[in-house]
Design a protein around this motif. Structure first.
Motif, PDB file in Angstrom:
ATOM      1  N   VAL A  53       0.927  -1.219  -0.494  1.00 18.71           N
ATOM      2  CA  VAL A  53      -0.317  -0.114  -0.338  1.00 18.71           C
ATOM      3  C   VAL A  53       0.675   1.088   0.563  1.00 18.71           C
ATOM      4  O   VAL A  53       2.259   1.386   0.393  1.00 18.71           O
ATOM      5  N   VAL A  54       0.367   2.431  -0.696  1.00 19.72           N
ATOM      6  CA  VAL A  54       1.522   3.540  -0.014  1.00 19.72           C
ATOM      7  C   VAL A  54       1.167   4.423   1.190  1.00 19.72           C
ATOM      8  O   VAL A  54      -0.443   4.130   1.169  1.00 19.72           O
ATOM      9  N   LEU A  55       1.992   4.763   1.302  1.00 15.99           N
ATOM     10  CA  LEU A  55       1.336   5.597   2.857  1.00 15.99           C
ATOM     11  C   LEU A  55       1.701   6.770   2.508  1.00 15.99           C
ATOM     12  O   LEU A  55       2.210   7.829   1.264  1.00 15.99           O
ATOM     13  N   ARG A  56       0.311   7.736   2.916  1.00 15.27           N
ATOM     14  CA  ARG A  56      -0.425   8.284   2.561  1.00 15.27           C
ATOM     15  C   ARG A  56      -0.128  10.069   3.266  1.00 15.27           C
ATOM     16  O   ARG A  56      -0.015  10.770   2.703  1.00 15.27           O
ATOM     17  N   ARG A  57      -0.273   8.705   4.475  1.00 19.13           N
ATOM     18  CA  ARG A  57       0.673  10.727   5.404  1.00 19.13           C
ATOM     19  C   ARG A  57       0.927   9.723   7.379  1.00 19.13           C
ATOM     20  O   ARG A  57       0.138   8.741   7.183  1.00 19.13           O
ATOM     21  N   ALA A  58       1.775  10.104   7.777  1.00 18.74           N
ATOM     22  CA  ALA A  58       2.476  10.194   8.330  1.00 18.74           C
ATOM     23  C   ALA A  58       1.737  11.051  10.133  1.00 18.74           C
ATOM     24  O   ALA A  58       2.884  11.895   9.932  1.00 18.74           O
ATOM     25  N   ASP A  59       1.933  10.581  11.311  1.00 22.51           N
ATOM     26  CA  ASP A  59       1.623  11.873  12.340  1.00 22.51           C
ATOM     27  C   ASP A  59       2.547  10.796  13.091  1.00 22.51           C
ATOM     28  O   ASP A  59       1.695   9.999  14.059  1.00 22.51           O
ATOM     29  N   GLY A  60       3.684  11.345  13.642  1.00 21.22           N
ATOM     30  CA  GLY A  60       4.805  10.636  14.326  1.00 21.22           C
ATOM     31  C   GLY A  60       3.838  10.921  16.265  1.00 21.22           C
ATOM     32  O   GLY A  60       3.911  10.122  16.951  1.00 21.22           O
ATOM     33  N   PRO A  61       3.886  12.280  16.363  1.00 20.46           N
ATOM     34  CA  PRO A  61       2.776  12.647  17.745  1.00 20.46           C
ATOM     35  C   PRO A  61       1.453  11.497  17.879  1.00 20.46           C
ATOM     36  O   PRO A  61       1.898  10.875  19.449  1.00 20.46           O
ATOM     37  N   SER A  62       0.985  10.964  16.847  1.00 19.36           N
ATOM     38  CA  SER A  62       0.391  10.497  17.136  1.00 19.36           C
ATOM     39  C   SER A  62       0.072   9.060  17.239  1.00 19.36           C
ATOM     40  O   SER A  62      -1.147   8.220  17.103  1.00 19.36           O
ATOM     41  N   ARG A  63       1.531   8.350  16.370  1.00 23.36           N
ATOM     42  CA  ARG A  63       2.078   7.150  15.510  1.00 23.36           C
ATOM     43  C   ARG A  63       0.556   6.672  14.532  1.00 23.36           C
ATOM     44  O   ARG A  63       0.324   5.764  14.892  1.00 23.36           O
ATOM     45  N   VAL A  64       0.117   7.807  13.544  1.00 22.83           N
ATOM     46  CA  VAL A  64      -0.749   7.660  13.345  1.00 22.83           C
ATOM     47  C   VAL A  64      -0.020   7.152  11.456  1.00 22.83           C
ATOM     48  O   VAL A  64       0.547   7.927  11.280  1.00 22.83           O
ATOM     49  N   LEU A  65      -0.490   6.265  10.792  1.00 23.97           N
ATOM     50  CA  LEU A  65      -0.250   6.701   9.373  1.00 23.97           C
ATOM     51  C   LEU A  65      -1.957   5.922   7.906  1.00 23.97           C
ATOM     52  O   LEU A  65      -2.494   5.280   8.814  1.00 23.97           O
ATOM     53  N   GLU A  66      -2.106   6.709   7.263  1.00 22.13           N
ATOM     54  CA  GLU A  66      -3.244   6.860   6.231  1.00 22.13           C
ATOM     55  C   GLU A  66      -2.864   6.474   5.328  1.00 22.13           C
ATOM     56  O   GLU A  66      -2.203   6.302   4.761  1.00 22.13           O
ATOM     57  N   PHE A  67      -3.947   5.153   5.284  1.00 23.50           N
ATOM     58  CA  PHE A  67      -3.579   4.746   3.848  1.00 23.50           C
ATOM     59  C   PHE A  67      -5.059   4.890   2.818  1.00 23.50           C
ATOM     60  O   PHE A  67      -5.981   5.150   3.760  1.00 23.50           O
ATOM     61  N   HIS A  68      -4.983   4.530   1.610  1.00 23.15           N
ATOM     62  CA  HIS A  68      -6.128   4.508   0.982  1.00 23.15           C
ATOM     63  C   HIS A  68      -6.529   3.642   0.197  1.00 23.15           C
ATOM     64  O   HIS A  68      -5.028   2.367  -0.014  1.00 23.15           O
ATOM     65  N   THR A  69      -7.504   3.081   0.064  1.00 18.65           N
ATOM     66  CA  THR A  69      -8.209   1.630  -0.420  1.00 18.65           C
ATOM     67  C   THR A  69      -9.332   2.142  -0.968  1.00 18.65           C
ATOM     68  O   THR A  69     -10.275   2.861  -1.151  1.00 18.65           O
ATOM     69  N   ASP A  70      -9.595   0.633  -2.157  1.00 15.39           N
ATOM     70  CA  ASP A  70     -10.869   1.024  -2.912  1.00 15.39           C
ATOM     71  C   ASP A  70     -12.175  -0.072  -1.897  1.00 15.39           C
ATOM     72  O   ASP A  70     -11.086  -1.161  -1.475  1.00 15.39           O
TER      73      ASP A  70
END
Length: 202
Positions: A53-70
């Protein structure tokens, strides 16, 4: 060595901060070794499933990664039934491997977060959500490189767009070196703060 909030070893705190900087950079840089990550889930028959999957967003302080999918894809159904996932990535540039475990939140088309993510997509990326459901059989002329594809209406893809927000609870950090590989386990609390960390055998 276990550590609490008040006694995080400086070297492990630095590794944690550096790892999340790498991920934040990867979300904005197609050339990054962590731009493409392996998302691993479990299907209805308890079989492990993995895909890039393509990493679309990352936020270190909140430990969040964002991905897109169908949202018509098998992984959407798998994650709906079991949101526990592992994210795996390896960068040949830095010789680092990140294995993150946590849970994913699904935001379907029409939700505020999915709408905002859709609005940030390029026209070309939007068209990738048109056409039939992922995994369905397609006609041979669809993959014939000599046949020009029919222009796709990007609006047709919006109802199929899904946003995945992953929240990490652990990071298994591994550095491949010529001598003396290093590995550390980092644990995060519900707020995303580094709660515990320790060196482990590679």
């Amino acid at each position: 060595m276990e550590a609490d909030h008040d006694a995080i070893p400086p070297n492990l705190a630095a590794i944690d901060a550096s790892a999340w900087r790498e991920l934040e950079t990867a979300a904005a840089s197609p050339q990054s070794g962590f731009r493409f990550l392996n998302l691993c889930s479990v299907d209805s028959e308890a079989r492990p499933q993995a895909r890039m999957v393509v990493l679309r967003r990352a936020d270190g302080p909140s430990r969040v990664l964002e991905f897109h999918t169908d949202s018509r894809s098998p992984k959407w159904l798998e994650l709906s039934a079991n949101p526990n996932v592992t994210i795996l990535g390896f960068s040949t540039q830095t010789r680092l491997q990140f294995r993150l475990q946590g849970m994913v939140e699904l935001h379907a088309a029409g939700s505020d977060l999915a709408n905002a993510a859709w609005d940030r997509l390029s026209t070309w990326t939007r068209t990738t959500y048109t056409g039939g459901p992922p995994g369905d059989e397609c006609a041979s002329d669809v993959i014939d490189e000599a046949v020009l594809p029919k222009p796709a209406d990007q609006a047709e893809g919006k109802p199929h767009f899904g946003l995945l927000i992953f929240r990490a609870r652990t990071l298994d950090w591994f550095e491949l070196r010529r001598q003396g590989n290093r590995r550390a386990l980092l644990t995060y609390d519900e707020t995303g703060a580094l709660a515990a960390c320790r060196w482990v055998n590679p």
